[in-house]
Design an enzyme around this catalytic site. Structure first.
Site: not given
Ligand SMILES: NC(=O)c1ccc[n+]([C@@H]2O[C@H](COP(=O)([O-])OP(=O)(O)OC[C@H]3O[C@@H](n4cnc5c(N)ncnc54)[C@H](OP(=O)(O)O)[C@@H]3O)[C@@H](O)[C@H]2O)c1
Length: 253
Positions: A139, A152
């Site tokens: 990401s 995350y």
């Protein structure tokens, strides 16, 4: 790889994984699709079969190492896997009291261990065939830690760096490795974000960008470019300059 025939996609029961499954579905293609929700996974598998693909569904938790190994080696024994897209992932809300230990450990178990569980069982067979491609879902959140999503961001940074290194290591075995770094994509994960998401794109469009990048065996598939530029700048600036700004950013509830 230009024309992969057998493609495994983890986390294919919604969002980007679902869009990738539909993008690759067609006559002559075998898809191995996984997720935990049997109903949503079956619906996606049905739509892929309607497009002419053969589908093997796996209701498997990516964090379960033994179950993943059994599912993946089973598919590979029947139809050798050309491309594995380790896409399954989760995020968590940190809005009230911050991230709990349980949340952080669960995120690492799925986003990092789950990625390794999706790749290692296939590597020895790919090495022996001197053919294969590995795509890891990271990401743009993996370039700088954001206070709203510590585990995350860290899990995605680990996946990104692991993939970059693996690419160099596996090249001599004829195996390609690509790291996928999207910005905001419309999905069940981002539907829960109450804050504005700059350059939010549809999952179908993201899947098309990813597929094009994988066809070219690109090392890093980062998009959209304004978000790539923004995180590059955030990562390049001294933390002391950017911390106050990032502390003000909204959090997922
Ligand atoms: N959306 C974005 O803006 C964005 C940006 C950058 C990166 N990503 C990454 O893209 C990937 C896909 O996310 P998405 O946005 O498409 O969200 P999503 O719609 O929530 O999809 C997540 C997928 O992962 C599966 N999954 C979650 N935990 C799993 C587990 N333990 N075992 C097996 N499957 C599991 C889910 O299936 P079940 O619910 O059936 O288990 C679902 O199919 C994630 O890795 C995410 O971090 C997303």
């Amino acid at each position: 790889m230009r024309h992969p025939r057998t493609i495994v996609i983890t986390g294919a029961s919604s969002g980007i994984g679902e869009a990738l499954a539909l993008a690759y579905a067609g006559p002559g293609t075998t898809l191995g699709l996984s997720g935990r929700d049997p109903g949503r996974l079956a619906a996606v598998a049905g739509r892929c079969r309607d497009r002419g693909a053969a589908v093997e569904e796996g209701v498997v938790d990516a964090a379960d190492r033994d179950a993943m190994a059994a599912w993946l080696t089973g598919i590979d024994a029947r139809t050798p896997v050309d491309l594995v897209i380790a896409n399954a992932g989760v995020s968590a809300g940190t809005g009230l009291d911050g991230e709990t230990e349980d949340q952080a450990r669960r995120i690492f178990a799925i986003n990092l261990d789950g990625v390794m569980n999706s790749v290692f069982p296939l590597l020895s067979a790919m090495r022996a065939r001197r053919r294969g491609q590995v795509a890891l879902m990271a990401s743009l959140a993996g370039f700088r830690g954001f206070p709203g999503a510590p585990a995350y961001c860290a899990s995605k940074a680990a996946v990104r760096v692991w993939g970059e290194a693996l690419r160099g290591d596996l090249a001599r075995d004829g195996i390609g490795v690509s790291v996928i770094c999207p910005g905001f994509v419309r999905s069940r994960m981002t539907d829960r974000n109450p804050f504005p998401m700059p350059f939010l794109m549809d999952a179908d469009r993201a899947a098309a960008v990813i597929r094009r990048g994988l066809e070219r065996n690109r090392g890093r598939i980062g998009f959209p470019w304004p978000m790539v530029a923004a995180v590059w700048l955030l990562a390049a600036l001294p933390p002391g300059w950017t911390d106050p700004l990032l502390r003000m950013a909204p959090k997922k509830p």
